[in-house]
Design an enzyme around this catalytic site. Structure first.
Site, PDB file in Angstrom:
ATOM      1  N   CYS A 148     -37.607  43.147  39.491  1.00  0.00           N
ATOM      2  CA  CYS A 148     -36.735  44.325  39.381  1.00  0.00           C
ATOM      3  C   CYS A 148     -37.116  45.488  40.309  1.00  0.00           C
ATOM      4  O   CYS A 148     -36.283  46.344  40.589  1.00  0.00           O
ATOM      5  CB  CYS A 148     -36.682  44.790  37.928  1.00  0.00           C
ATOM      6  SG  CYS A 148     -38.278  44.750  37.095  1.00  0.00           S
ATOM      7  N   HIS A 241     -36.458  51.935  37.850  1.00  0.00           N
ATOM      8  CA  HIS A 241     -37.646  51.884  38.716  1.00  0.00           C
ATOM      9  C   HIS A 241     -37.386  52.718  39.973  1.00  0.00           C
ATOM     10  O   HIS A 241     -36.392  52.526  40.675  1.00  0.00           O
ATOM     11  CB  HIS A 241     -37.929  50.451  39.163  1.00  0.00           C
ATOM     12  CG  HIS A 241     -38.448  49.555  38.066  1.00  0.00           C
ATOM     13  ND1 HIS A 241     -38.860  50.022  36.842  1.00  0.00           N
ATOM     14  CD2 HIS A 241     -38.646  48.211  38.049  1.00  0.00           C
ATOM     15  CE1 HIS A 241     -39.283  48.992  36.099  1.00  0.00           C
ATOM     16  NE2 HIS A 241     -39.158  47.894  36.808  1.00  0.00           N
TER      17      HIS A 241
HETATM   18  P1  NAP Z   1     -39.457  40.193  26.712  1.00  0.00           P
HETATM   19  O1  NAP Z   1     -38.833  41.456  26.273  1.00  0.00           O
HETATM   20  O2  NAP Z   1     -40.866  39.925  26.374  1.00  0.00           O
HETATM   21  O3  NAP Z   1     -38.553  38.975  26.154  1.00  0.00           O
HETATM   22  C1  NAP Z   1     -38.966  37.643  26.227  1.00  0.00           C
HETATM   23  C2  NAP Z   1     -37.955  36.746  25.541  1.00  0.00           C
HETATM   24  O4  NAP Z   1     -38.404  35.382  25.618  1.00  0.00           O
HETATM   25  C3  NAP Z   1     -37.754  37.041  24.055  1.00  0.00           C
HETATM   26  O5  NAP Z   1     -36.409  36.772  23.728  1.00  0.00           O
HETATM   27  C4  NAP Z   1     -38.674  36.031  23.369  1.00  0.00           C
HETATM   28  O6  NAP Z   1     -38.205  35.628  22.097  1.00  0.00           O
HETATM   29  C5  NAP Z   1     -38.518  34.842  24.289  1.00  0.00           C
HETATM   30  N1  NAP Z   1     -39.684  33.972  24.206  1.00  0.00           N
HETATM   31  C6  NAP Z   1     -40.994  34.316  24.313  1.00  0.00           C
HETATM   32  N2  NAP Z   1     -41.790  33.254  24.137  1.00  0.00           N
HETATM   33  C7  NAP Z   1     -40.959  32.207  23.884  1.00  0.00           C
HETATM   34  C8  NAP Z   1     -41.166  30.841  23.575  1.00  0.00           C
HETATM   35  N3  NAP Z   1     -42.393  30.316  23.512  1.00  0.00           N
HETATM   36  N4  NAP Z   1     -40.068  30.060  23.377  1.00  0.00           N
HETATM   37  C9  NAP Z   1     -38.803  30.559  23.462  1.00  0.00           C
HETATM   38  N5  NAP Z   1     -38.556  31.862  23.742  1.00  0.00           N
HETATM   39  C10 NAP Z   1     -39.615  32.665  23.935  1.00  0.00           C
HETATM   40  O7  NAP Z   1     -39.362  40.035  28.308  1.00  0.00           O
HETATM   41  P2  NAP Z   1     -38.250  40.626  29.328  1.00  0.00           P
HETATM   42  O8  NAP Z   1     -38.695  41.901  29.896  1.00  0.00           O
HETATM   43  O9  NAP Z   1     -36.917  40.544  28.690  1.00  0.00           O
HETATM   44  O10 NAP Z   1     -38.360  39.592  30.524  1.00  0.00           O
HETATM   45  C11 NAP Z   1     -37.751  38.315  30.504  1.00  0.00           C
HETATM   46  C12 NAP Z   1     -37.913  37.668  31.881  1.00  0.00           C
HETATM   47  O11 NAP Z   1     -37.217  38.471  32.844  1.00  0.00           O
HETATM   48  C13 NAP Z   1     -39.364  37.586  32.357  1.00  0.00           C
HETATM   49  O12 NAP Z   1     -39.535  36.404  33.100  1.00  0.00           O
HETATM   50  C14 NAP Z   1     -39.490  38.826  33.247  1.00  0.00           C
HETATM   51  O13 NAP Z   1     -40.498  38.689  34.217  1.00  0.00           O
HETATM   52  C15 NAP Z   1     -38.102  38.884  33.876  1.00  0.00           C
HETATM   53  N6  NAP Z   1     -37.634  40.195  34.339  1.00  0.00           N
HETATM   54  C16 NAP Z   1     -37.752  41.290  33.541  1.00  0.00           C
HETATM   55  C17 NAP Z   1     -37.240  42.507  33.998  1.00  0.00           C
HETATM   56  C18 NAP Z   1     -37.309  43.772  33.172  1.00  0.00           C
HETATM   57  O14 NAP Z   1     -36.947  44.844  33.700  1.00  0.00           O
HETATM   58  N7  NAP Z   1     -37.745  43.729  31.920  1.00  0.00           N
HETATM   59  C19 NAP Z   1     -36.604  42.579  35.228  1.00  0.00           C
HETATM   60  C20 NAP Z   1     -36.496  41.432  36.010  1.00  0.00           C
HETATM   61  C21 NAP Z   1     -37.013  40.248  35.548  1.00  0.00           C
HETATM   62  P3  NAP Z   1     -38.622  36.325  20.686  1.00  0.00           P
HETATM   63  O15 NAP Z   1     -38.189  37.752  20.763  1.00  0.00           O
HETATM   64  O16 NAP Z   1     -37.816  35.533  19.726  1.00  0.00           O
HETATM   65  O17 NAP Z   1     -40.104  36.190  20.507  1.00  0.00           O
END
Ligand code: NAP
Length: 348
Positions: A148, A241
């Site tokens: 991002c 950001h």
């Molecule tokens: P997050 O808030 O930690 O969310 C992670 C998600 O994955 C939750 O829905 C979680 O489910 C699920 N999850 C975790 N462990 C799992 C497992 N073992 N099996 C199945 N589902 C599982 O992370 P996020 O910020 O949304 O990021 C998600 C992805 O996008 C990452 O790869 C990150 O690097 C990428 N990303 C994030 C951003 C940003 O600005 N945040 C920007 C670009 C890319 P539960 O809630 O049910 O535990």
């Protein structure tokens, strides 16, 4: 157009919630499945998800069951907001089962046959999908969007690279809390503080823009050849950001020509017409104290990149500040736009 069925993997997280919000009323897509971890599988989305976005959880999402992240879902398109370690095995399983996967995870971004896509910057890189399907014997595919922090930087560098060429770029990021997911960084680390380290982030910011700004011959991408040096910092801002950019051009020029190049940057008509494309890709502000996350991250419903403080640099040629909404243009919104592009181009 008949609406396509889509699933959101990792729907309970920071990016997953943004997908659910942006898919509410989407003209081309309808959500048929949501997934989460063992923590939430079996619950309804309303019970499993702690909704942290402004506004209410869409009504249609509340009673959907949270499913395991595995093929078998009634959907054609899969938006993945899974942690990278999990995406590494789950996303290929979906692609080989015929799903079109649009991923936010870093696992496949730098693979030779995987498009790392920003529709306004490198729409021609979608050609890699044909190569990917052939090489991996998949009927589906994986298309990624970048980290991002790279998004706004890459959008703002594109007109500079095309018009004047780039030699070296120095970046200092000020990254929002939501970029770390939910619940993310502990409050005691963040309040009254700046954290000058984000695991893996500088490496991504020094490599991903070069792939997106590179030339694609249909089979592979030759990365852009200028250098990038990046410092990444976490700051106590909820969303958006900001990155301070210092650049050395191949052909030094006046500030007014630089601003003209940025302001006149427009994508192909076919990209402008996508439902998630903003009216204005890149806005250049002239005030001395903008952009600011709280005031400017909502521009173009979070899909516009906002630049300001464009000025001469005392060592290199140029300095400016760029702001991009990390969970919208930098994640879920960008991913929706990628799927819209592939659909509009008939790739699936
Ligand atoms: P997050 O808030 O930690 O969310 C992670 C998600 O994955 C939750 O829905 C979680 O489910 C699920 N999850 C975790 N462990 C799992 C497992 N073992 N099996 C199945 N589902 C599982 O992370 P996020 O910020 O949304 O990021 C998600 C992805 O996008 C990452 O790869 C990150 O690097 C990428 N990303 C994030 C951003 C940003 O600005 N945040 C920007 C670009 C890319 P539960 O809630 O049910 O535990």
């Amino acid at each position: 157009m008949k609406k396509r069925k889509v699933a959101v993997l990792g729907a309970t997280g920071s990016v997953g919630q943004r997908f659910v919000q942006l898919l509410d009323g989407h003209p081309w897509f309808t959500v048929t499945a949501l997934s989460g971890s063992e923590r939430t599988v079996g619950d309804t989305y309303q019970r499993g998800c702690r909704w942290v976005l402004p506004g209410d959880m869409p009504e249609w999402a509340r009673d959907l069951p949270v499913l395991h992240s595995e093929p078998g879902m009634d959907a054609e398109i899969v938006f993945s907001a899974l942690p990278s370690a999990l995406a590494k095995t789950v996303e290929p399983a979906f692609a080989s089962a015929g799903y079109q996967v649009f991923s936010n995870a870093s696992s496949y971004r730098m693979d030779v046959d995987v498009p790392l896509l920003i529709p306004e910057v490198n729409p021609d890189h979608i050609e890699l999908v044909h190569q990917q399907r052939k090489r991996r014997n998949w009927s589906g595919c994986i298309v990624t969007n970048c980290n991002c922090t790279s998004t706004g930087v890459t959008v703002s560098l594109k007109p500079l690279l095309d018009t004047f060429g780039l030699r070296r770029v120095f970046l200092v990021s000020l990254q929002a809390i939501s970029g770390a997911g939910y619940p993310g960084v502990p409050a005691l680390d963040l309040a009254d503080n700046v954290v000058p380290f984000i695991q893996g982030e500088e490496e991504k910011l020094e490599s991903e823009p070069l792939k997106m700004l590179g030339m694609c011959d249909g089979k592979r991408v030759s990365a852009a050849s200028f250098g990038i040096s990046a410092h990444c910092n976490r700051v106590a801002v909820s969303d958006g950001h900001m990155v301070c950019v210092t650049a050395e051009l191949e052909q030094p020029t006046s500030l007014s020509r630089i601003v003209d190049a940025m302001e006149s940057f427009a994508p192909a008509q076919s990209v402008q017409e996508l439902p998630s494309s903003p009216h204005q890709v890149l806005q250049v502000r002239s005030e001395s104290d903008r952009p600011q996350p709280r005031r400017d991250r909502g521009k173009g419903a979070g899909m516009t990149t906002v630049v300001g403080r464009v000025r001469e640099d005392s060592l290199l040629h140029l300095r400016y500040v760029v702001l991009s909404h990390n969970t919208i243009k930098g994640a879920a919104g960008g991913s929706l736009q990628n799927a819209e592009l592939l659909l509009a181009k008939g790739v699936f």
